[in-house]
Design a protein around this motif. Sequence first.
Motif, PDB file in Angstrom:
ATOM      1  N   PRO A  70     -14.371   5.964  75.677  1.00  0.00           N
ATOM      2  CA  PRO A  70     -13.737   5.971  74.033  1.00  0.00           C
ATOM      3  C   PRO A  70     -13.766   7.432  73.457  1.00  0.00           C
ATOM      4  N   LEU A  71     -12.706   7.596  72.648  1.00  0.00           N
ATOM      5  CA  LEU A  71     -12.967   8.868  72.147  1.00  0.00           C
ATOM      6  C   LEU A  71     -13.910   9.177  70.916  1.00  0.00           C
ATOM      7  N   LEU A  72     -14.430   7.981  70.262  1.00  0.00           N
ATOM      8  CA  LEU A  72     -15.758   7.998  69.547  1.00  0.00           C
ATOM      9  C   LEU A  72     -16.866   8.528  70.479  1.00  0.00           C
ATOM     10  N   VAL A  73     -16.900   8.043  71.503  1.00  0.00           N
ATOM     11  CA  VAL A  73     -18.208   8.432  72.325  1.00  0.00           C
ATOM     12  C   VAL A  73     -18.066   9.722  72.708  1.00  0.00           C
ATOM     13  N   ALA A  99     -19.119  23.624  62.333  1.00  0.00           N
ATOM     14  CA  ALA A  99     -19.204  23.068  63.326  1.00  0.00           C
ATOM     15  C   ALA A  99     -18.524  21.521  63.548  1.00  0.00           C
ATOM     16  N   GLU A 100     -18.679  20.870  62.458  1.00  0.00           N
ATOM     17  CA  GLU A 100     -17.893  19.425  62.701  1.00  0.00           C
ATOM     18  C   GLU A 100     -16.576  19.572  63.102  1.00  0.00           C
ATOM     19  N   PHE A 101     -15.658  20.401  62.324  1.00  0.00           N
ATOM     20  CA  PHE A 101     -14.281  20.702  62.646  1.00  0.00           C
ATOM     21  C   PHE A 101     -14.163  21.336  63.940  1.00  0.00           C
ATOM     22  N   VAL A 102     -14.942  22.268  64.347  1.00  0.00           N
ATOM     23  CA  VAL A 102     -14.786  22.914  65.917  1.00  0.00           C
ATOM     24  C   VAL A 102     -14.872  21.933  66.885  1.00  0.00           C
ATOM     25  N   PHE A 103     -16.035  21.388  66.840  1.00  0.00           N
ATOM     26  CA  PHE A 103     -16.428  20.061  67.947  1.00  0.00           C
ATOM     27  C   PHE A 103     -15.364  18.950  67.817  1.00  0.00           C
ATOM     28  N   GLY A 104     -14.992  18.770  66.735  1.00  0.00           N
ATOM     29  CA  GLY A 104     -13.922  17.701  66.491  1.00  0.00           C
ATOM     30  C   GLY A 104     -12.561  18.159  67.231  1.00  0.00           C
ATOM     31  N   ALA A 105     -12.087  19.296  67.028  1.00  0.00           N
ATOM     32  CA  ALA A 105     -10.849  20.065  67.390  1.00  0.00           C
ATOM     33  C   ALA A 105     -11.514  19.872  68.991  1.00  0.00           C
ATOM     34  N   ILE A 106     -12.178  20.438  69.529  1.00  0.00           N
ATOM     35  CA  ILE A 106     -12.640  20.563  70.913  1.00  0.00           C
ATOM     36  C   ILE A 106     -12.333  18.883  71.752  1.00  0.00           C
ATOM     37  N   THR A 107     -12.916  18.237  70.847  1.00  0.00           N
ATOM     38  CA  THR A 107     -12.959  16.600  71.640  1.00  0.00           C
ATOM     39  C   THR A 107     -11.641  16.364  71.840  1.00  0.00           C
ATOM     40  N   LEU A 108     -10.752  16.245  70.430  1.00  0.00           N
ATOM     41  CA  LEU A 108      -9.395  15.932  70.546  1.00  0.00           C
ATOM     42  C   LEU A 108      -8.670  16.483  71.538  1.00  0.00           C
TER      43      LEU A 108
END
Length: 235
Positions: A70-73, A99-108
């Motif tokens: 899952p994406l959340l994981v 950092a939140e935005f950077v890792f959110g963008a990487i994940t997506l």
Amino acid sequence: MNYEFDYSIILDEYYFRRLIGGIETTIMLFGISITGGLLLALGIVALRSSPCQFVSIPTKWFVEFQRNVPLLVHLLLWYFGIASLLPAVIIDFANRNSAEFVFGAITLTLYGAAFMSEDLRSGLRAIPQTQFESARSIGLSFLQTMRLVILPQAFRHALPPIISQSLSLFKNTSVAAAIGVGELMYRAREITTETFRVFEAFSVATAVYFTGSILIVSLGYVLTRWLRIPGQASQ
């Protein structure tokens, strides 16, 4: 007790500016992830099509991992796990740039790339093998054949499902609120906490997501017609 709707609080300059900031962050998050995801998907398809199993097999498992967790994981794994294992210079860069935005963008980006790569592979299967053989016969390397001949045609075949994945990716930006990314859903939730205007805040967010989704679908329709393969039946 009857609930009285009141949008004046939500449209107050203070809260309205926060909503606009959330919308801007959502658009940035989507723009980065869809652009990076599509470019990465092209690379994944080329690697998975490689005759070298040392390249194709790890790429296959990467795609399966991204698609079946899952994406959340993924988001929590990157933010709380993988981030702590990265070199200090990368962590410092992330902290300086949210950092939140950077890792959110990487994940997506990684998540979207895995799904779009499968759409592109479906497009590849629609291309006759003779085109690949013809390109190799005139001296093109494997990567040149994929980049110049095969992938452009595969993209045209795969465009409708890629548009569908883009739509899903746009809506999935809301998951980034789980790690504190100040996107639209995060700002709407903040406003409801401060004003208790739950319906008003989330109805505005709903309208924004709906409008964005309609724009993506409309753009996809235009691109599909523009890039229609000659001889393909009109939809």
